[in-house]
Write a protein that holds these residues in place. Structure first.
Motif, PDB file in Angstrom:
ATOM      1  N   LEU A 197      31.445  -9.038  -1.894  1.00  0.00           N
ATOM      2  CA  LEU A 197      30.487  -8.973  -2.998  1.00  0.00           C
ATOM      3  C   LEU A 197      29.614 -10.217  -3.029  1.00  0.00           C
ATOM      4  O   LEU A 197      30.038 -11.292  -2.611  1.00  0.00           O
ATOM      5  CB  LEU A 197      31.220  -8.848  -4.344  1.00  0.00           C
ATOM      6  CG  LEU A 197      32.145  -7.648  -4.541  1.00  0.00           C
ATOM      7  CD1 LEU A 197      32.754  -7.676  -5.943  1.00  0.00           C
ATOM      8  CD2 LEU A 197      31.407  -6.337  -4.329  1.00  0.00           C
ATOM      9  N   THR A 198      28.401 -10.069  -3.543  1.00  0.00           N
ATOM     10  CA  THR A 198      27.550 -11.234  -3.774  1.00  0.00           C
ATOM     11  C   THR A 198      28.081 -11.979  -4.995  1.00  0.00           C
ATOM     12  O   THR A 198      28.933 -11.471  -5.737  1.00  0.00           O
ATOM     13  CB  THR A 198      26.097 -10.809  -4.039  1.00  0.00           C
ATOM     14  OG1 THR A 198      26.053 -10.052  -5.268  1.00  0.00           O
ATOM     15  CG2 THR A 198      25.551  -9.967  -2.900  1.00  0.00           C
TER      16      THR A 198
ATOM     17  N   GLN B   3      27.328  -9.869  -8.100  1.00  0.00           N
ATOM     18  CA  GLN B   3      28.237  -8.728  -8.231  1.00  0.00           C
ATOM     19  C   GLN B   3      29.616  -9.188  -8.711  1.00  0.00           C
ATOM     20  O   GLN B   3      30.244  -8.543  -9.555  1.00  0.00           O
ATOM     21  CB  GLN B   3      28.385  -8.015  -6.889  1.00  0.00           C
ATOM     22  CG  GLN B   3      27.185  -7.193  -6.466  1.00  0.00           C
ATOM     23  CD  GLN B   3      27.361  -6.638  -5.063  1.00  0.00           C
ATOM     24  OE1 GLN B   3      27.668  -7.374  -4.121  1.00  0.00           O
ATOM     25  NE2 GLN B   3      27.205  -5.334  -4.921  1.00  0.00           N
TER      26      GLN B   3
ATOM     27  N   GLN C 273      23.605   0.630 -11.493  1.00  0.00           N
ATOM     28  CA  GLN C 273      23.138   0.793 -10.119  1.00  0.00           C
ATOM     29  C   GLN C 273      24.350   0.764  -9.185  1.00  0.00           C
ATOM     30  O   GLN C 273      25.403   0.234  -9.526  1.00  0.00           O
ATOM     31  CB  GLN C 273      22.170  -0.337  -9.760  1.00  0.00           C
ATOM     32  CG  GLN C 273      20.885  -0.361 -10.582  1.00  0.00           C
ATOM     33  CD  GLN C 273      19.988   0.829 -10.307  1.00  0.00           C
ATOM     34  OE1 GLN C 273      19.908   1.299  -9.164  1.00  0.00           O
ATOM     35  NE2 GLN C 273      19.318   1.323 -11.338  1.00  0.00           N
ATOM     36  N   ASP C 274      24.181   1.313  -7.990  1.00  0.00           N
ATOM     37  CA  ASP C 274      25.318   1.460  -7.077  1.00  0.00           C
ATOM     38  C   ASP C 274      25.921   0.121  -6.684  1.00  0.00           C
ATOM     39  O   ASP C 274      27.123   0.035  -6.424  1.00  0.00           O
ATOM     40  CB  ASP C 274      24.889   2.221  -5.812  1.00  0.00           C
ATOM     41  CG  ASP C 274      26.102   2.638  -4.982  1.00  0.00           C
ATOM     42  OD1 ASP C 274      26.976   3.347  -5.521  1.00  0.00           O
ATOM     43  OD2 ASP C 274      26.184   2.223  -3.802  1.00  0.00           O
ATOM     44  N   ASP C 275      25.099  -0.949  -6.662  1.00  0.00           N
ATOM     45  CA  ASP C 275      25.647  -2.253  -6.257  1.00  0.00           C
ATOM     46  C   ASP C 275      26.640  -2.787  -7.287  1.00  0.00           C
ATOM     47  O   ASP C 275      27.459  -3.657  -6.974  1.00  0.00           O
ATOM     48  CB  ASP C 275      24.521  -3.259  -6.008  1.00  0.00           C
ATOM     49  CG  ASP C 275      23.718  -3.559  -7.263  1.00  0.00           C
ATOM     50  OD1 ASP C 275      23.629  -2.673  -8.138  1.00  0.00           O
ATOM     51  OD2 ASP C 275      23.165  -4.667  -7.367  1.00  0.00           O
TER      52      ASP C 275
ATOM     53  N   ASN D 130      24.584  -9.440 -14.773  1.00  0.00           N
ATOM     54  CA  ASN D 130      23.845  -9.449 -13.509  1.00  0.00           C
ATOM     55  C   ASN D 130      22.433  -9.996 -13.720  1.00  0.00           C
ATOM     56  O   ASN D 130      21.953 -10.829 -12.939  1.00  0.00           O
ATOM     57  CB  ASN D 130      23.789  -8.028 -12.943  1.00  0.00           C
ATOM     58  CG  ASN D 130      23.142  -7.974 -11.570  1.00  0.00           C
ATOM     59  OD1 ASN D 130      23.528  -8.687 -10.654  1.00  0.00           O
ATOM     60  ND2 ASN D 130      22.147  -7.119 -11.431  1.00  0.00           N
TER      61      ASN D 130
END
Length: 228
Positions: A85-86, A89, A111-113, A157
């Motif tokens: 993960l970033t 995230q 969102q998917d991320d 985020n």
């Protein structure tokens, strides 16, 4: 004679009451002992202790975490979930562990991320609940999974990416004070996750949690006084 009889009844009643209280205490002790045995089985099954009840590396990592569910967070760490993960995230996912309030709105459409790591976390939570139930430690699986609330994931985020406080306030119906409390608890959890990553010698993960702490610790949310 009547006074003596009344006094005798009172003494007998007090004796019976003490006997009942003693039985209640014994019953509670038995229940607590059974629960302790079940909890120890869960820890052994998940690898936090050995068969001889010696704490493993996994157990030592869990001991570093007090601001969130230590079992689930440790499971995510040892399964490498945070590795891919970033920073944004990671911090967003950790917000599920510090925000407990119910909101009026439906959970946000992520969102998917953000939705993908949330699904992984929820699946890990289900496995812990299932293991607990298999070890006779009763746990409501759905309630446990739903206790990790994703309502602030997109808000966190956006904050990590530099959004203003006024902007994130418009993204949610959560009160400003509740937002500030959640972010401060999140920063505390990030510091504990740094220590947990350090305990297993994962420098990259330690730096990721530290970077997350830097990204959220700014502006009015971490001002020494909100009246400044």
């Amino acid at each position: 004679a009547q006074l003596f009889t009344s006094y005798q009844r009172k003494v007998e009643t007090q004796t019976q009451l003490k006997d009942v209280q003693r039985k209640v205490i014994d019953a509670q002790s038995a229940v607590q002992l059974d629960e302790l045995k079940c909890r120890k089985r869960v820890l052994r099954r998940l690898g936090y202790t050995t068969a001889e009840d010696v704490i493993t590396m996994k157990g030592r990592v869990a001991c570093e975490i007090t601001s969130g569910d230590e079992l689930l967070l440790t499971e995510l760490m040892f399964h490498g979930v945070f590795n891919d993960l970033t920073t944004e995230q990671t911090v967003s996912l950790l917000s599920c562990f510090v925000f407990q309030e119910k909101t009026k709105n439906e959970p946000p459409q992520l969102q998917d991320d953000l939705a993908a790591p949330l699904r992984i976390m929820q699946e890990s939570a289900r496995k812990i609940a299932q293991t607990s139930n298999e070890c006779k430690l009763q746990m409501n699986e759905e309630e446990y999974v739903e206790s990790f609330r994703p309502e602030l994931m997109d808000v966190v985020n956006a904050w990590c990416r530099g959004a203003k406080f006024s902007q994130i306030c418009r993204m949610t119906d959560v009160f400003e004070g509740s937002l500030i409390r959640a972010f401060r608890r999140l920063e505390e959890l990030l510091r504990q996750m740094c220590q947990a990553a350090k305990a297993i010698g994962n420098v990259d993960l330690e730096n990721k949690f530290a970077d997350g702490s830097v990204k959220i610790k700014r502006d009015i949310i971490f001002a020494a006084s909100l009246y400044l």
